[in-house]
Design a protein around this motif. Structure first.
Motif, mmCIF file in Angstrom:
data_model
loop_
_atom_site.group_PDB
_atom_site.id
_atom_site.type_symbol
_atom_site.label_atom_id
_atom_site.label_comp_id
_atom_site.label_asym_id
_atom_site.label_seq_id
_atom_site.Cartn_x
_atom_site.Cartn_y
_atom_site.Cartn_z
ATOM 1 N N ALA A 122 58.897 -20.166 32.481
ATOM 2 C CA ALA A 122 59.916 -19.227 32.008
ATOM 3 C C ALA A 122 60.120 -18.169 33.075
ATOM 4 O O ALA A 122 59.298 -18.011 33.980
ATOM 5 C CB ALA A 122 59.485 -18.577 30.690
ATOM 6 N N VAL A 123 61.196 -17.454 32.967
ATOM 7 C CA VAL A 123 61.481 -16.385 33.928
ATOM 8 C C VAL A 123 61.921 -15.145 33.173
ATOM 9 O O VAL A 123 62.506 -15.232 32.072
ATOM 10 C CB VAL A 123 62.566 -16.819 34.944
ATOM 11 C CG1 VAL A 123 63.932 -16.948 34.267
ATOM 12 C CG2 VAL A 123 62.637 -15.857 36.115
ATOM 13 N N GLN A 124 61.613 -14.018 33.748
ATOM 14 C CA GLN A 124 62.038 -12.754 33.176
ATOM 15 C C GLN A 124 62.697 -11.942 34.288
ATOM 16 O O GLN A 124 62.248 -11.984 35.439
ATOM 17 C CB GLN A 124 60.812 -11.995 32.621
ATOM 18 C CG GLN A 124 61.132 -10.988 31.566
ATOM 19 C CD GLN A 124 59.899 -10.502 30.832
ATOM 20 O OE1 GLN A 124 58.779 -10.961 31.041
ATOM 21 N NE2 GLN A 124 60.106 -9.559 29.917
ATOM 22 N N PHE A 143 64.025 -8.010 35.399
ATOM 23 C CA PHE A 143 63.867 -6.585 35.112
ATOM 24 C C PHE A 143 64.737 -5.780 36.059
ATOM 25 O O PHE A 143 65.062 -6.222 37.156
ATOM 26 C CB PHE A 143 62.426 -6.121 35.368
ATOM 27 C CG PHE A 143 61.366 -6.844 34.615
ATOM 28 C CD1 PHE A 143 60.762 -7.966 35.152
ATOM 29 C CD2 PHE A 143 60.939 -6.381 33.379
ATOM 30 C CE1 PHE A 143 59.765 -8.625 34.471
ATOM 31 C CE2 PHE A 143 59.930 -7.038 32.694
ATOM 32 C CZ PHE A 143 59.353 -8.153 33.249
ATOM 33 N N ILE A 182 62.899 -2.088 33.138
ATOM 34 C CA ILE A 182 63.689 -2.358 31.945
ATOM 35 C C ILE A 182 63.882 -3.870 31.825
ATOM 36 O O ILE A 182 64.330 -4.515 32.771
ATOM 37 C CB ILE A 182 65.071 -1.679 32.038
ATOM 38 C CG1 ILE A 182 64.925 -0.203 32.385
ATOM 39 C CG2 ILE A 182 65.864 -1.896 30.763
ATOM 40 C CD1 ILE A 182 64.162 0.606 31.377
ATOM 41 N N ASN A 183 63.534 -4.416 30.666
ATOM 42 C CA ASN A 183 63.724 -5.857 30.445
ATOM 43 C C ASN A 183 65.208 -6.190 30.374
ATOM 44 O O ASN A 183 65.955 -5.553 29.621
ATOM 45 C CB ASN A 183 63.059 -6.281 29.130
ATOM 46 C CG ASN A 183 61.554 -6.292 29.214
ATOM 47 O OD1 ASN A 183 60.987 -5.573 30.031
ATOM 48 N ND2 ASN A 183 60.932 -7.076 28.366
ATOM 49 N N TYR A 218 64.835 -12.740 29.235
ATOM 50 C CA TYR A 218 63.730 -13.677 29.232
ATOM 51 C C TYR A 218 64.325 -15.048 28.939
ATOM 52 O O TYR A 218 65.049 -15.220 27.966
ATOM 53 C CB TYR A 218 62.692 -13.305 28.172
ATOM 54 C CG TYR A 218 61.732 -14.411 27.886
ATOM 55 C CD1 TYR A 218 61.872 -15.202 26.756
ATOM 56 C CD2 TYR A 218 60.706 -14.700 28.768
ATOM 57 C CE1 TYR A 218 61.005 -16.245 26.514
ATOM 58 C CE2 TYR A 218 59.842 -15.738 28.534
ATOM 59 C CZ TYR A 218 59.984 -16.516 27.396
ATOM 60 O OH TYR A 218 59.134 -17.546 27.157
ATOM 61 N N PHE A 268 64.013 -7.237 39.703
ATOM 62 C CA PHE A 268 62.919 -8.159 39.948
ATOM 63 C C PHE A 268 63.024 -9.360 39.021
ATOM 64 O O PHE A 268 63.401 -9.216 37.853
ATOM 65 C CB PHE A 268 61.565 -7.500 39.658
ATOM 66 C CG PHE A 268 61.195 -6.391 40.570
ATOM 67 C CD1 PHE A 268 61.494 -5.073 40.237
ATOM 68 C CD2 PHE A 268 60.533 -6.637 41.758
ATOM 69 C CE1 PHE A 268 61.155 -4.032 41.067
ATOM 70 C CE2 PHE A 268 60.181 -5.602 42.600
ATOM 71 C CZ PHE A 268 60.485 -4.298 42.258
ATOM 72 N N ALA A 328 60.418 -12.359 37.472
ATOM 73 C CA ALA A 328 59.003 -12.674 37.296
ATOM 74 C C ALA A 328 58.943 -13.990 36.547
ATOM 75 O O ALA A 328 59.665 -14.181 35.561
ATOM 76 C CB ALA A 328 58.287 -11.576 36.518
ATOM 77 N N ALA A 329 58.085 -14.884 36.990
ATOM 78 C CA ALA A 329 58.043 -16.205 36.367
ATOM 79 C C ALA A 329 56.615 -16.564 36.006
ATOM 80 O O ALA A 329 55.664 -16.186 36.706
ATOM 81 C CB ALA A 329 58.626 -17.251 37.314
ATOM 82 N N GLU A 330 56.497 -17.280 34.896
ATOM 83 C CA GLU A 330 55.169 -17.713 34.469
ATOM 84 C C GLU A 330 54.888 -19.085 35.042
ATOM 85 O O GLU A 330 55.624 -20.039 34.776
ATOM 86 C CB GLU A 330 55.057 -17.746 32.944
ATOM 87 C CG GLU A 330 53.647 -18.088 32.508
ATOM 88 C CD GLU A 330 53.489 -18.159 31.001
ATOM 89 O OE1 GLU A 330 52.350 -18.010 30.539
ATOM 90 O OE2 GLU A 330 54.480 -18.385 30.303
ATOM 91 N N VAL A 363 51.447 -14.968 36.303
ATOM 92 C CA VAL A 363 52.823 -14.514 36.460
ATOM 93 C C VAL A 363 53.038 -14.140 37.915
ATOM 94 O O VAL A 363 52.233 -13.426 38.506
ATOM 95 C CB VAL A 363 53.112 -13.295 35.558
ATOM 96 C CG1 VAL A 363 54.534 -12.783 35.775
ATOM 97 C CG2 VAL A 363 52.912 -13.663 34.102
#
Lengths: 116, 108
Positions: B31-33, B35, B44-45, B48, B86, B88-90, B96
């Motif tokens: 998954a990726v997020q 921010f 700040i999110n 997702y 940014f 961020a990926a799991e 992460v």
């Protein structure tokens, strides 16, 4: 957005001093991550918890940091003997759970540590 | 090891224009997020995603796990969109990985 609380926002310590920072995760989030972000915006994973249990930590954290997430108290991350290279932004993030299909993290504002 | 290549590192836009940010992954991510770091330094999110696309206002994000990339599209950029973005990926095993950030400046 995020309701993760971190204190203090700024921390200044001398070399060799202890440096302690705290994090209150979002309510109902049992998973807490700590990251160190340097001036180049690079994130380094430090440690994570599920409830009170440490799941993973890097070698540096194990050797030089003390961290805990007691029940009904803020999580804390403490550098036992600060070094100049520890100057960074320390970010706490909480997650609603581990595994499954969701790992969405919610970050606190960070504690900016300066080691003189 | 697992790495994320985020581009561009810096981006300048005039108000009302748009562009895209991209993260390429060296391995398959779950998954990726995305921010945005605002002027006060808070992350700040934005999105997702475990797959597919999501849209929120002037922002749209896509994630293709198989092709190992994610994008964040900004349209009709506004001054308040300025900040550092940014991804961020799991990678699995609770690991992460973060991109190095894209510094966006929106000017009048």
């Amino acid at each position: 957005n995020s309701k993760v609380i971190q204190t203090p926002r700024y921390l200044v310590k001398g070399q060799g001093q202890k440096a302690k920072m705290r994090c209150i995760p979002e309510k109902g989030h049992p998973v807490v991550f700590w990251y160190q972000q340097n001036k180049n915006n690079e994130f380094k994973f430090l440690i994570n918890f599920q409830n009170q249990e440490v799941l993973q930590q890097i070698d540096m954290t194990e050797k030089r940091f003390s961290a805990e997430c007691p029940s009904n108290s803020p999580c804390s991350l403490e550098i036992q003997s600060s070094e100049a290279g520890d100057s960074a932004l320390y970010l706490c993030a909480s997650r609603p759970r581990l595994g499954g299909s969701s790992y969405e993290q919610y970050f606190g504002p960070g504690t900016r540590l300066t080691v003189l | 090891g697992d790495q994320v290549e985020q581009s561009p590192s810096a981006l300048s836009l005039h108000e009302g224009t748009g562009s895209a940010l991209r993260c390429n992954f060296t391995t398959t991510m779950r998954a990726v997020q995305w921010f945005r770091k605002n002027s006060r330094g808070s992350l700040i999110n934005l999105f997702y995603l475990a797959s597919g696309t999501k849209e929120n206002g002037r922002l749209k994000s896509a994630f293709d796990s198989k092709e190992r990339y994610s994008t964040l599209h900004i349209r009709d950029a506004q001054l308040e969109d300025s900040g550092t973005y940014f991804c961020a990926a799991e990678a699995g095993g609770y690991k992460v990985v973060f991109g190095s950030g894209t510094r966006l400046l929106v000017s009048p």
